[in-house]
Design a protein around this motif. Structure first.
Motif, short mmCIF file in Angstrom:
data_model
loop_
_atom_site.label_atom_id
_atom_site.label_comp_id
_atom_site.label_asym_id
_atom_site.label_seq_id
_atom_site.Cartn_x
_atom_site.Cartn_y
_atom_site.Cartn_z
N LYS A 202 133.31 63.39 -1.88
CA LYS A 202 134.18 64.25 -1.36
C LYS A 202 134.06 63.99 0.11
O LYS A 202 134.70 63.70 1.21
CB LYS A 202 134.45 65.65 -1.77
CG LYS A 202 135.47 66.40 -0.90
CD LYS A 202 135.39 67.73 -1.49
CE LYS A 202 136.51 68.61 -0.57
NZ LYS A 202 136.62 69.86 -1.31
N LYS A 203 132.76 64.23 0.42
CA LYS A 203 132.37 64.41 2.09
C LYS A 203 132.35 62.85 2.64
O LYS A 203 132.76 63.05 3.77
CB LYS A 203 130.72 64.94 1.85
CG LYS A 203 130.05 65.02 3.41
CD LYS A 203 128.80 65.54 3.17
CE LYS A 203 128.10 65.64 4.65
NZ LYS A 203 126.68 65.95 4.57
N PHE A 204 131.92 61.84 2.05
CA PHE A 204 132.08 60.66 2.67
C PHE A 204 132.99 59.91 2.13
O PHE A 204 133.08 58.41 2.54
CB PHE A 204 130.66 59.95 2.32
CG PHE A 204 129.49 60.59 2.76
CD1 PHE A 204 129.32 60.88 4.25
CD2 PHE A 204 128.43 61.10 2.01
CE1 PHE A 204 128.42 61.56 4.76
CE2 PHE A 204 127.54 61.80 2.53
CZ PHE A 204 127.17 61.98 4.05
N ASN A 205 134.06 60.44 1.38
CA ASN A 205 135.36 59.77 0.87
C ASN A 205 135.05 58.44 0.10
O ASN A 205 135.45 57.38 0.65
CB ASN A 205 136.10 59.40 2.24
CG ASN A 205 137.68 58.95 1.87
OD1 ASN A 205 138.06 59.18 0.82
ND2 ASN A 205 138.38 57.99 2.37
N LEU A 206 134.21 58.51 -0.94
CA LEU A 206 133.63 57.34 -1.65
C LEU A 206 134.60 57.31 -2.87
O LEU A 206 135.17 58.24 -3.22
CB LEU A 206 132.36 57.54 -1.96
CG LEU A 206 131.35 58.02 -1.04
CD1 LEU A 206 129.92 58.27 -1.54
CD2 LEU A 206 131.14 56.99 -0.07
N GLU A 207 134.66 55.91 -3.26
CA GLU A 207 135.06 55.62 -4.65
C GLU A 207 134.15 54.94 -5.31
O GLU A 207 133.65 53.78 -5.37
CB GLU A 207 136.23 54.57 -4.45
CG GLU A 207 137.19 54.12 -5.85
CD GLU A 207 137.88 52.77 -5.35
OE1 GLU A 207 138.35 52.30 -6.47
OE2 GLU A 207 138.10 52.61 -4.44
N TYR A 208 133.72 55.64 -6.63
CA TYR A 208 132.77 54.81 -7.21
C TYR A 208 133.35 54.07 -8.29
O TYR A 208 134.16 54.14 -8.99
CB TYR A 208 132.03 56.24 -8.14
CG TYR A 208 131.14 56.89 -7.30
CD1 TYR A 208 130.06 56.60 -6.26
CD2 TYR A 208 131.42 58.31 -7.14
CE1 TYR A 208 129.58 57.46 -5.79
CE2 TYR A 208 130.68 59.21 -6.64
CZ TYR A 208 129.72 58.92 -5.67
OH TYR A 208 129.06 59.73 -5.05
N ILE A 209 132.79 52.86 -8.29
CA ILE A 209 133.12 51.68 -9.02
C ILE A 209 132.40 51.26 -10.35
O ILE A 209 132.73 50.65 -11.11
CB ILE A 209 133.60 50.61 -8.26
CG1 ILE A 209 132.22 49.86 -7.41
CG2 ILE A 209 134.75 50.87 -7.38
CD1 ILE A 209 132.56 48.41 -7.02
N ALA A 210 130.87 51.66 -10.15
CA ALA A 210 130.02 50.98 -11.24
C ALA A 210 128.47 51.71 -10.92
O ALA A 210 128.41 52.33 -9.88
CB ALA A 210 129.71 49.45 -11.04
N ALA A 211 127.89 51.89 -12.09
CA ALA A 211 126.47 52.14 -12.03
C ALA A 211 125.42 51.16 -12.57
O ALA A 211 126.17 50.56 -13.75
CB ALA A 211 126.38 53.63 -12.81
N ILE A 212 124.48 50.92 -12.05
CA ILE A 212 123.46 49.98 -12.37
C ILE A 212 122.30 50.65 -12.59
O ILE A 212 121.57 51.04 -11.81
CB ILE A 212 123.32 48.91 -11.35
CG1 ILE A 212 124.53 48.12 -11.09
CG2 ILE A 212 122.12 47.82 -11.85
CD1 ILE A 212 124.67 47.13 -9.93
N ASN A 213 122.03 50.87 -14.03
CA ASN A 213 120.57 51.52 -14.30
C ASN A 213 119.47 50.35 -14.38
O ASN A 213 119.74 49.18 -14.61
CB ASN A 213 120.81 52.09 -15.56
CG ASN A 213 119.44 52.87 -15.80
OD1 ASN A 213 118.99 53.48 -14.93
ND2 ASN A 213 119.40 53.63 -16.91
N ALA A 214 118.35 50.68 -14.45
CA ALA A 214 117.10 49.68 -14.38
C ALA A 214 116.11 50.02 -15.20
O ALA A 214 115.00 49.92 -15.17
CB ALA A 214 116.55 49.65 -13.06
N ASP A 215 116.60 50.52 -16.43
CA ASP A 215 115.68 50.97 -17.45
C ASP A 215 115.08 49.80 -18.30
O ASP A 215 115.68 48.72 -18.17
CB ASP A 215 116.33 52.14 -18.54
CG ASP A 215 115.30 53.31 -18.98
OD1 ASP A 215 114.16 52.83 -18.82
OD2 ASP A 215 115.94 54.27 -19.17
N TYR A 216 114.14 50.10 -18.95
CA TYR A 216 113.34 48.86 -19.51
C TYR A 216 113.87 48.24 -20.98
O TYR A 216 114.66 48.97 -21.82
CB TYR A 216 111.91 49.38 -19.86
CG TYR A 216 111.73 49.93 -21.19
CD1 TYR A 216 111.11 49.28 -22.44
CD2 TYR A 216 111.81 51.41 -21.35
CE1 TYR A 216 110.82 50.12 -23.44
CE2 TYR A 216 111.44 51.80 -22.43
CZ TYR A 216 110.95 51.12 -23.60
OH TYR A 216 110.70 51.87 -24.83
#
Length: 561
Positions: A202-216
């Motif tokens: 909300k604060k920075f007017n973002l649109e989340y499009i993906a999450a990249i995890n780096a687990d093993y």
């Protein structure tokens, strides 16, 4: 080194040495879950970012976040770089946990568990087998608790945040890196981080499009030379069983019903039962396995136990909490039926052998879900019970905030059982652990399709620099914080979790609204090595420090370029 690839500008970063050094520093900081080390590691990551010119100029994009509703003080580190190539709102979340499991398994060398330089020689002297010795001698692996799971992944993200902070002109959009604590226990870190992600949206007017995890990830067998990238993630539930019996003296063995016998039959019906494996997109979960079974006797007596309990790890690819509850209830009924028949058959055979008159034992199959048992008590006692059990759970959590979530659930059910009118033997089924939601990537949405395509194109490019095949699978096979990035189940089906969790609303809260505000497709582009959670834990340096970082880098560029 720049190359033109499929019509677009892509680049391969020679980053092995820098990511290696960051990893070594992170591994050297003991950050065992539920210790002060988690806060120490978070501070080190925060300090790394703080020294970058970008965050000196933009301190509002860097946060050391104290976790919420937590029994100890620990922190997440959240850092954002905003691209200058254009004015896109698109934002990618990079995820990785900074905590590790304990080191008691290292025995006499546990003081060196976090020393990647000294540990290999100590392990070599222990002669732990040809494979381990060969990997030590090869020089291709970094050893140490947390190297594989998963500080090398966090290090790769730290490198990329630094890189993009120096080259924001490459991004038409934004990246946020979350280094979260407490992944190895109850996910306070990821759950708390959702609050910041939601606020920044909300604060920075973002649109989340993906999450990249780096687990093993690790090889599937000794001859497996593939490296793996996983879309989506496996789900995990902990169906649990509180079993009441009828006590008796051992001299009158057939005068009661032993709850341990019922629990044993539950385990026989559930553990390693392939009927309870879940399947989607051609991938099958491992079947459930017992994680606990016990009664409540504190001392030796010749009276059978009054009650016992058990719980089982249950992985999902397509099943919701409602589906799992239905399946395990079927198994509980079957188990109870089997015990009723078994005890009667045994009693009949005993009577025939001893010359006694056989009469059928009085036991009847009686199985409830927690929702059914709770509703029955509300119907009998009304708001008096409802208020009592809520206040009991609330006060128990306030008095003993560090009590294990699973044992907390047992205490609530024990209290509820006091209100039961019918005290005959019964099974009460419930959920008693943090819910890790399954996330299935089907490519049906535009965001999913874009992530699938971008990752696969990046793999094809980086494959030129990898001496081993890089293979895509559709479910990350271990529990991870990726589960808090999206919802694949119907919301109504998730309510089966709420209604069948005794700790819900007092000790446990599932952040459904926060997750729905993020709700992005996920991929695990993570570390690769061997023996996670073992003393021989080790990460393959070339693939993890360089190839993985470049797959992530090029995926970001394709999504935000």
């Amino acid at each position: 080194m720049r190359k033109v690839y499929k019509g677009g500008l892509v680049m391969y970063l020679y980053c092995l040495d820098e990511v290696k050094e960051i990893t070594r520093k992170l591994v050297s900081i003991p950050s065992i879950v539920k210790t002060s080390g988690e806060a120490n590691c978070a501070r080190a990551i925060y300090d790394y970012y703080s020294k970058l010119p970008y965050f000196k100029e933009n301190p509002e994009y860097l946060m050391l976040q104290k976790t919420e509703n937590d029994e100890i003080e620990r922190h997440n580190v959240i850092a954002m770089v905003r691209g200058t190539k254009g004015d896109s709102r698109k934002t990618i979340i990079l995820m990785g946990h900074l905590d590790t499991v304990g080191v008691d398994d290292f025995g006499t060398i546990k003081e060196h568990a976090f020393n990647p330089d000294k540990l290999p020689q100590l392990l070599r002297e222990m002669n732990l087998g040809e494979e381990v010795n060969n990997d030590i001698d090869s020089g291709e692996y970094m050893f140490g608790r947390g190297a594989l799971d998963m500080k090398a992944g966090v290090a790769g993200h730290m490198y990329l945040i630094k890189y993009f902070s120096e080259h924001p002109e490459e991004l038409d959009g934004n990246i946020i890196a979350c280094a979260e604590c407490d992944e190895e226990d109850n996910s306070h870190g990821a759950i708390s981080a959702l609050k910041v992600l939601r606020s920044w949206k909300k604060k920075f007017n973002l649109e989340y499009i993906a999450a990249i995890n780096a687990d093993y990830s690790t090889p599937y067998h000794a001859e497996d030379e593939n490296r793996y990238i996983y879309f989506g993630t496996i789900g995990k539930l902990l169906p649990s069983f509180y079993v009441t019996g009828k006590e008796t003296h051992v001299g009158q063995a057939f005068g009661g019903l032993d709850p341990n016998l019922i629990v044993a039959e539950l385990t026989r019906q559930i553990e390693l039962n392939p009927e309870l494996s879940d399947e989607a997109q051609g991938e099958v979960t491992v079947p459930p396995i017992s994680l606990k079974q016990a009664d409540f006797k504190d001392i030796y007596t010749v009276q059978t136990a009054l009650a016992a309990y058990s719980y089982y790890n249950f992985f999902t690819h397509s099943m919701s909490p409602k589906d799992v509850m239905e399946k395990v209830k079927e198994k509980a009924i079957e188990a109870f039926d089997n015990v009723v028949e078994y005890t009667n058959d045994a009693y009949k055979a005993y009577c025939e052998r001893g010359g006694h008159t056989y009469t059928r034992l009085p036991w009847k199959t009686r199985v409830y879900t927690w929702e059914e048992f709770y509703n029955e008590l509300v119907e009998i006692h009304g708001d008096k019970f409802k208020n009592h059990i809520f206040n009991f759970a609330k006060e128990l959590n306030e008095k003993e905030p560090t009590m294990d979530l699973r044992y907390f659930s047992v205490k609530v059910i024990e209290e509820a059982w006091k209100w039961a009118v019918d005290k005959s033997p019964a099974i009460i089924i419930y959920f008693s652990s943090t819910f890790s939601a399954r996330i299935e990537m089907t490519g049906k949405t535009e965001k999913e399709k874009q992530l699938l395509d971008s990752v696969k194109e990046s793999i094809n490019f980086v494959q030129n620099y990898s001496d081993k095949p890089i293979v895509v699978k559709m479910f990350y096979p271990y529990i991870s914080d990726s589960s808090f990035m999206a919802i694949s189940d119907d919301i109504e089906d998730i309510k089966a979790l709420e209604k069948n969790m005794p700790a819900w609303g007092t000790k446990y809260f599932y952040p459904l609204e926060d997750i729905l505000e993020i709700n992005v497709p996920v991929v695990n582009i993570g570390t690769f090595g061997k023996d996670g959670h073992k003393i021989t834990e080790r990460v393959h340096m070339k693939y993890t420090f360089e190839n993985v970082t470049n797959i992530t880098y090029n995926t970001i560029k394709k999504l935000l370029g």
